[in-house]
Design a protein around this motif. Sequence first.
Motif, PDB file in Angstrom:
ATOM      1  N   VAL A  69       0.855  -1.187   0.000  1.00  0.00           N
ATOM      2  CA  VAL A  69       0.000   0.000   0.000  1.00  0.00           C
ATOM      3  C   VAL A  69       0.888   1.233   0.000  1.00  0.00           C
ATOM      4  O   VAL A  69       1.919   1.268   0.682  1.00  0.00           O
ATOM      5  N   SER A  70       0.488   2.217  -0.758  1.00  0.00           N
ATOM      6  CA  SER A  70       1.253   3.468  -0.838  1.00  0.00           C
ATOM      7  C   SER A  70       0.303   4.611  -1.138  1.00  0.00           C
ATOM      8  O   SER A  70      -0.871   4.388  -1.455  1.00  0.00           O
ATOM      9  N   ARG A  71       0.804   5.824  -1.041  1.00  0.00           N
ATOM     10  CA  ARG A  71      -0.033   6.978  -1.340  1.00  0.00           C
ATOM     11  C   ARG A  71       0.814   8.091  -1.932  1.00  0.00           C
ATOM     12  O   ARG A  71       2.016   8.176  -1.671  1.00  0.00           O
ATOM     13  N   ASP A  72       0.151   8.924  -2.687  1.00  0.00           N
ATOM     14  CA  ASP A  72       0.782  10.097  -3.265  1.00  0.00           C
ATOM     15  C   ASP A  72      -0.112  11.280  -2.917  1.00  0.00           C
ATOM     16  O   ASP A  72      -1.158  11.483  -3.567  1.00  0.00           O
ATOM     17  N   ASN A  73       0.263  12.025  -1.919  1.00  0.00           N
ATOM     18  CA  ASN A  73      -0.589  13.119  -1.464  1.00  0.00           C
ATOM     19  C   ASN A  73      -0.688  14.234  -2.501  1.00  0.00           C
ATOM     20  O   ASN A  73      -1.678  14.964  -2.547  1.00  0.00           O
ATOM     21  N   ALA A  74       0.320  14.372  -3.336  1.00  0.00           N
ATOM     22  CA  ALA A  74       0.263  15.388  -4.394  1.00  0.00           C
ATOM     23  C   ALA A  74      -0.808  15.047  -5.430  1.00  0.00           C
ATOM     24  O   ALA A  74      -1.350  15.945  -6.082  1.00  0.00           O
ATOM     25  N   LYS A  75      -1.092  13.758  -5.565  1.00  0.00           N
ATOM     26  CA  LYS A  75      -2.105  13.307  -6.516  1.00  0.00           C
ATOM     27  C   LYS A  75      -3.405  12.908  -5.837  1.00  0.00           C
ATOM     28  O   LYS A  75      -4.324  12.407  -6.509  1.00  0.00           O
ATOM     29  N   ASN A  76      -3.475  13.065  -4.514  1.00  0.00           N
ATOM     30  CA  ASN A  76      -4.688  12.713  -3.762  1.00  0.00           C
ATOM     31  C   ASN A  76      -5.125  11.275  -4.018  1.00  0.00           C
ATOM     32  O   ASN A  76      -6.319  10.986  -4.165  1.00  0.00           O
ATOM     33  N   THR A  77      -4.155  10.392  -4.049  1.00  0.00           N
ATOM     34  CA  THR A  77      -4.437   9.005  -4.425  1.00  0.00           C
ATOM     35  C   THR A  77      -3.705   8.033  -3.524  1.00  0.00           C
ATOM     36  O   THR A  77      -2.547   8.258  -3.158  1.00  0.00           O
TER      37      THR A  77
END
Length: 125
Positions: A69-77
């Motif tokens: 699991v990962s996230r990219d806060n700049a892409k809101n994803t």
Amino acid sequence: VQLQASGGGLVQAGGSLRLSCAASGRTFSRYAMGWFRQAPRKEREFVASINWNGGSAYLADPVKGRFTVSRDNAKNTVYLQMNSLKPDDTAVYYCAAQDRAKYVSGKYSREYDYWGQGTLVTVSS
């Protein structure tokens, strides 16, 4: 916050899929995120969670070593990378959001305030 899950589909056993969950409406970094799944005739179960900045994450035992699991806060994803898929992974996968201040492990569905609509993953043998 509104959540939109995508990336599901039909894959053969041993294959890979990457699910995405796009958030809109509020500041994404306010939330810890989770993935749950529900197979036919079974209860919804925890798959993975991640804290607000990606610094902490949990995976359910059945998916450890296969999913990340990962996230990219700049892409809101938020993402769920699923490798070495098995027929038992067949389910509708849901993403969910909870206030980051409440996050501990993110393993319990009752902790989440917002849910996406789900995306179907089917793994054939």
